[in-house]
Design a protein around this motif. Structure first.
Motif, short mmCIF file in Angstrom:
data_model
loop_
_atom_site.label_atom_id
_atom_site.label_comp_id
_atom_site.label_asym_id
_atom_site.label_seq_id
_atom_site.Cartn_x
_atom_site.Cartn_y
_atom_site.Cartn_z
N VAL A 116 0.88 -1.17 0.00
CA VAL A 116 0.00 0.00 0.00
C VAL A 116 0.91 1.21 0.00
CG1 VAL A 116 -1.77 1.24 1.29
CG2 VAL A 116 -1.75 -1.25 1.28
N PRO A 117 0.66 2.19 -0.87
CA PRO A 117 1.52 3.38 -0.88
C PRO A 117 1.53 4.06 0.48
CG PRO A 117 -0.02 3.41 -2.72
CD PRO A 117 -0.40 2.27 -1.85
N PRO A 118 2.68 4.55 0.91
CA PRO A 118 2.77 5.19 2.23
C PRO A 118 1.87 6.42 2.34
CG PRO A 118 4.95 5.03 1.21
CD PRO A 118 3.95 4.49 0.25
N THR A 119 1.54 7.03 1.22
CA THR A 119 0.70 8.23 1.24
C THR A 119 -0.78 7.93 1.25
OG1 THR A 119 0.80 8.33 -1.17
CG2 THR A 119 2.47 9.60 0.04
N ALA A 120 -1.17 6.66 1.23
CA ALA A 120 -2.58 6.27 1.19
C ALA A 120 -3.26 6.65 2.50
CB ALA A 120 -2.71 4.78 0.94
N SER A 123 -8.44 4.54 5.25
CA SER A 123 -9.40 3.56 4.71
C SER A 123 -8.74 2.64 3.69
CB SER A 123 -10.62 4.26 4.11
OG SER A 123 -10.24 5.03 2.99
N THR A 124 -7.77 3.15 2.93
CA THR A 124 -7.05 2.31 1.97
C THR A 124 -6.22 1.27 2.70
OG1 THR A 124 -6.96 4.15 0.44
CG2 THR A 124 -5.45 2.33 0.01
N HIS A 125 -5.56 1.69 3.78
CA HIS A 125 -4.77 0.74 4.59
C HIS A 125 -5.69 -0.31 5.21
CE1 HIS A 125 -0.71 2.40 4.51
NE2 HIS A 125 -1.26 3.62 4.53
N ARG A 126 -6.86 0.11 5.69
CA ARG A 126 -7.82 -0.82 6.29
C ARG A 126 -8.30 -1.82 5.24
NH1 ARG A 126 -11.68 2.49 8.80
NH2 ARG A 126 -10.17 2.69 10.45
N LEU A 127 -8.61 -1.32 4.03
CA LEU A 127 -9.07 -2.21 2.96
C LEU A 127 -7.99 -3.22 2.58
CD1 LEU A 127 -11.19 -2.98 0.86
CD2 LEU A 127 -10.20 -1.25 -0.65
#
Length: 167
Positions: A116-120, A123-127
């Protein structure tokens, strides 16, 4: 009383084979045990040769070095020298030798888990976490590890219910 070989029924049995899971015991002569691959007769070796074989055994090298991929023709020995495999089929052909290398290189991980991009955003990290847990859940179900599957299911539910975008 002298026990006869259970295979050839002629020579004196000198090798005892015990199959632990099946609780089965067999008595074989030395020749029949060699034919079945239970014992291997070797010519006397020098101390140096014995040490080299021990090192090969402990490092997992040896006969597998000469295994050849039928598609690209590369041997495991060539892979060790070059550091590059020849084709995708090599992962299957050399699986037993590659898995310890992959585990060591990735601190025990053997499956790609994505990035996952560090800048995400959160919610993106959770997904990404939910997707990873779903893959683990599927693996646990296939392995019939239902306790782990239930634990993973609960983690997924907790992540999904805490995610504002899922509501």
């Amino acid at each position: 009383m002298q026990q006869l070989c259970q295979r050839c029924k002629q020579a004196k049995a000198t090798v005892l084979i015990t199959d632990v899971p099946e609780k089965k015991v067999r008595h074989l002569c030395e020749q029949c045990a060699q034919q079945e691959g239970v014992i291997v007769k070797q010519s006397p070796q020098t101390t140096s040769q014995i040490l080299q074989e021990f090192i090969k055994h402990k490092t997992g090298l040896g006969a597998a070095d000469d295994r050849t991929c039928p598609n690209c023709g590369i041997t495991f020995r060539e892979f060790r020298m070059k550091g590059l495999l020849g084709c995708p089929h090599d992962y299957d052909i050399f699986r037993a030798q590659l898995m310890p290398l992959i585990e060591r290189a990735h601190q025990g991980g053997t499956h790609h888990v994505g990035k996952v991009p560090p800048t995400a955003d959160e919610s993106t990290h959770r997904l990404a976490g939910v997707l990873r847990l779903r893959r683990e859940l599927q693996d646990a179900i296939e392995a019939e590890d239902y306790e782990n599957a239930a634990r993973l299911r609960d983690k997924i539910q907790a992540l999904e219910t805490s995610d504002p975008s899922q509501q």
